[in-house]
Design a protein around this motif. Sequence first.
Motif, PDB file in Angstrom:
ATOM      1  N   THR A  25       0.834  -1.202   0.000  1.00  0.00           N
ATOM      2  CA  THR A  25       0.000   0.000   0.000  1.00  0.00           C
ATOM      3  C   THR A  25       0.864   1.245   0.000  1.00  0.00           C
ATOM      4  O   THR A  25       2.016   1.228   0.433  1.00  0.00           O
ATOM      5  N   HIS A  26       0.322   2.335  -0.493  1.00  0.00           N
ATOM      6  CA  HIS A  26       1.038   3.596  -0.593  1.00  0.00           C
ATOM      7  C   HIS A  26       0.241   4.683   0.113  1.00  0.00           C
ATOM      8  O   HIS A  26      -0.975   4.675   0.109  1.00  0.00           O
ATOM      9  N   ARG A  27       0.946   5.621   0.687  1.00  0.00           N
ATOM     10  CA  ARG A  27       0.284   6.806   1.195  1.00  0.00           C
ATOM     11  C   ARG A  27       1.255   7.982   1.131  1.00  0.00           C
ATOM     12  O   ARG A  27       2.452   7.821   1.316  1.00  0.00           O
ATOM     13  N   GLY A  75       9.299  18.331   0.314  1.00  0.00           N
ATOM     14  CA  GLY A  75       8.926  17.679   1.558  1.00  0.00           C
ATOM     15  C   GLY A  75       7.743  16.751   1.467  1.00  0.00           C
ATOM     16  O   GLY A  75       7.402  16.102   2.434  1.00  0.00           O
ATOM     17  N   THR A  76       7.075  16.684   0.317  1.00  0.00           N
ATOM     18  CA  THR A  76       5.999  15.714   0.145  1.00  0.00           C
ATOM     19  C   THR A  76       6.604  14.424  -0.373  1.00  0.00           C
ATOM     20  O   THR A  76       7.336  14.428  -1.352  1.00  0.00           O
ATOM     21  N   TYR A  77       6.328  13.332   0.286  1.00  0.00           N
ATOM     22  CA  TYR A  77       6.941  12.060  -0.086  1.00  0.00           C
ATOM     23  C   TYR A  77       5.935  10.941   0.102  1.00  0.00           C
ATOM     24  O   TYR A  77       4.930  11.093   0.796  1.00  0.00           O
ATOM     25  N   GLU A  78       6.207   9.813  -0.511  1.00  0.00           N
ATOM     26  CA  GLU A  78       5.280   8.681  -0.477  1.00  0.00           C
ATOM     27  C   GLU A  78       5.852   7.539   0.346  1.00  0.00           C
ATOM     28  O   GLU A  78       6.928   7.018   0.043  1.00  0.00           O
ATOM     29  N   LEU A  79       5.143   7.158   1.391  1.00  0.00           N
ATOM     30  CA  LEU A  79       5.519   5.996   2.188  1.00  0.00           C
ATOM     31  C   LEU A  79       4.854   4.753   1.615  1.00  0.00           C
ATOM     32  O   LEU A  79       3.649   4.754   1.350  1.00  0.00           O
ATOM     33  N   ALA A  97       9.062  -4.677   4.801  1.00  0.00           N
ATOM     34  CA  ALA A  97       9.407  -3.525   5.642  1.00  0.00           C
ATOM     35  C   ALA A  97       8.127  -2.818   6.047  1.00  0.00           C
ATOM     36  O   ALA A  97       7.227  -2.641   5.225  1.00  0.00           O
ATOM     37  N   ARG A  98       8.043  -2.399   7.299  1.00  0.00           N
ATOM     38  CA  ARG A  98       6.840  -1.680   7.749  1.00  0.00           C
ATOM     39  C   ARG A  98       6.589  -0.465   6.866  1.00  0.00           C
ATOM     40  O   ARG A  98       5.469  -0.220   6.426  1.00  0.00           O
ATOM     41  N   TYR A  99       7.643   0.307   6.623  1.00  0.00           N
ATOM     42  CA  TYR A  99       7.554   1.433   5.698  1.00  0.00           C
ATOM     43  C   TYR A  99       8.820   1.475   4.848  1.00  0.00           C
ATOM     44  O   TYR A  99       9.903   1.093   5.305  1.00  0.00           O
ATOM     45  N   SER A 100       8.689   1.968   3.627  1.00  0.00           N
ATOM     46  CA  SER A 100       9.850   2.287   2.801  1.00  0.00           C
ATOM     47  C   SER A 100       9.547   3.554   2.018  1.00  0.00           C
ATOM     48  O   SER A 100       8.385   3.883   1.777  1.00  0.00           O
ATOM     49  N   VAL A 101      10.603   4.265   1.638  1.00  0.00           N
ATOM     50  CA  VAL A 101      10.421   5.516   0.911  1.00  0.00           C
ATOM     51  C   VAL A 101      11.652   5.785   0.058  1.00  0.00           C
ATOM     52  O   VAL A 101      12.782   5.517   0.480  1.00  0.00           O
ATOM     53  N   GLU A 102      11.440   6.268  -1.157  1.00  0.00           N
ATOM     54  CA  GLU A 102      12.535   6.705  -2.015  1.00  0.00           C
ATOM     55  C   GLU A 102      12.742   8.203  -1.813  1.00  0.00           C
ATOM     56  O   GLU A 102      11.780   8.962  -1.795  1.00  0.00           O
ATOM     57  N   VAL A 103      14.006   8.602  -1.660  1.00  0.00           N
ATOM     58  CA  VAL A 103      14.315  10.030  -1.567  1.00  0.00           C
ATOM     59  C   VAL A 103      15.200  10.405  -2.744  1.00  0.00           C
ATOM     60  O   VAL A 103      16.173   9.719  -3.042  1.00  0.00           O
ATOM     61  N   VAL A 143      12.636   1.991   5.843  1.00  0.00           N
ATOM     62  CA  VAL A 143      13.755   1.794   4.928  1.00  0.00           C
ATOM     63  C   VAL A 143      13.804   2.976   3.960  1.00  0.00           C
ATOM     64  O   VAL A 143      12.827   3.240   3.257  1.00  0.00           O
ATOM     65  N   ILE A 144      14.918   3.696   3.955  1.00  0.00           N
ATOM     66  CA  ILE A 144      15.107   4.822   3.041  1.00  0.00           C
ATOM     67  C   ILE A 144      15.955   4.357   1.863  1.00  0.00           C
ATOM     68  O   ILE A 144      17.071   3.861   2.048  1.00  0.00           O
TER      69      ILE A 144
END
Length: 231
Positions: A25-27, A75-79, A97-103, A143-144
């Motif tokens: 899922t994405h948010r 500063g807006t990012y998708e978890l 992973a509970r959460y991951s995000v691309e920066v 996870v970043i």
Amino acid sequence: KPSPQANSPKFTDRTRNRQRKKEVTHRTCAAPVGLNNDLSSAEAYAGTFALAKPDGGIDQNKHADRGPDKLGLFGTYELVEWMPLADLCSWQIGGPARYSVEVKDEETLLAVMRYAKEQDLDVIVVGKGSNCLFDDRGFDGLVIVNKIMFVEELEGDLAGCFRVGGGMPFDRFGWHTARKNYSGLEFATGIPGTVGGAVYMNAGANGQEAWRCLESVEYVTQDGERRELRK
């Protein structure tokens, strides 16, 4: 570390990990990026390398292969929730992973690190995942994925130096500098990692090491603050 929650998904093999993809899922999150300092607990987002040009000349091409600066939308990012870690490493091993995000830029990284601190989340930073083995039980944290990719060739007193994003493939950077007739990073060709990973582990081959031409490292702390280390 494994999730303490009984209802958190856990997997024991890669096949089941892949089956989990349809449940990812994405948010989208928004966080302030205005500024509100040890490298082992931080995310390196850029490094500066000083290289030698055998003929003593200076190439006047200031920028090369530079990626977009503001893909993080200030500063807006998708978890992403429950992303299989197997998708983030070359061995294709690891639970969700509970959460991951691309920066993809510094501002997003600052916002993500502050969010992790506010939520008391453990953090892992990965690049290309070429030297990672993840637990099949997954990771109950954030996870970043470092996708900060740019190359700047500096001028003036810093001529012969390159400022490079931590997510830039190390072999691509080495090839780029060699193509411009600079020496010092020829060994990077064939190393399957990122600039950030090469700096963190001091990557080397054929008698050469990254530290020899590294001048400074810019990084973000767990508190979401900018810092710089110089040689």
